[in-house]
Design a protein around this motif. Sequence first.
Motif, short mmCIF file in Angstrom:
data_model
loop_
_atom_site.label_atom_id
_atom_site.label_comp_id
_atom_site.label_asym_id
_atom_site.label_seq_id
_atom_site.Cartn_x
_atom_site.Cartn_y
_atom_site.Cartn_z
N UNK A 180 9.95 1.66 15.31
CA UNK A 180 8.76 2.35 15.83
C UNK A 180 7.45 1.88 15.19
N UNK A 181 7.44 0.70 14.61
CA UNK A 181 6.24 0.19 13.92
C UNK A 181 5.03 0.15 14.84
N UNK A 182 5.24 -0.12 16.13
CA UNK A 182 4.13 -0.22 17.06
C UNK A 182 4.29 0.73 18.25
N UNK A 183 5.02 1.81 18.05
CA UNK A 183 5.27 2.73 19.16
C UNK A 183 4.01 3.50 19.55
N UNK A 207 0.85 -1.18 0.00
CA UNK A 207 0.00 0.00 0.00
C UNK A 207 0.89 1.23 0.00
N UNK A 208 0.33 2.35 -0.35
CA UNK A 208 1.09 3.58 -0.37
C UNK A 208 1.32 4.16 1.02
N UNK A 209 2.27 5.06 1.10
CA UNK A 209 2.58 5.77 2.33
C UNK A 209 1.33 6.46 2.85
N UNK A 254 6.86 -5.12 7.78
CA UNK A 254 6.00 -4.10 8.39
C UNK A 254 6.88 -2.85 8.49
N UNK A 255 6.48 -1.80 7.82
CA UNK A 255 7.30 -0.60 7.70
C UNK A 255 7.42 0.23 8.97
N UNK A 256 8.32 1.21 8.89
CA UNK A 256 8.55 2.12 10.01
C UNK A 256 7.29 2.91 10.34
N UNK A 315 4.26 4.14 7.84
CA UNK A 315 3.20 5.06 8.24
C UNK A 315 1.82 4.75 7.66
N UNK A 316 1.58 3.53 7.27
CA UNK A 316 0.30 3.23 6.60
C UNK A 316 -0.91 3.45 7.50
#
Length: 103
Positions: free
Chosen positions: A73-76, A2-4, A47-49, A27-28
């Motif tokens: 920070x994927x789940x911060x 998916x896109x940003x 899984x992106x940042x 940041x999705x």
Amino acid sequence: SMGLNTFMANSQMEYLDLGSVNVITDRCCVSNKKLETVVIPNTVTTIGEYAFQRCGFTGELIIPDSVTNIGRYAFSYCGISLQNISGKALCTFRVLEELSLCQ
């Protein structure tokens, strides 16, 4: 993938099924405060940042074994604890190798 910022700050979304994507982009889903449940398919490898930063998870999050890279920070700042994360994806982090799910 998916896109940003695809689902960024969607204030009404409580459930998200990511279908058959391979990459959850940076940041999705940032700041989805009502997001309770995300279905991550076993096709996902990355899984992106900041992907789920500041989401309001209240249920279990299952990260499939297919995930080999979790961005920083994927789940911060999420409402989720390590006890509610299932799957072995986190076992690739040396600091977390002692978790019972990695045994």
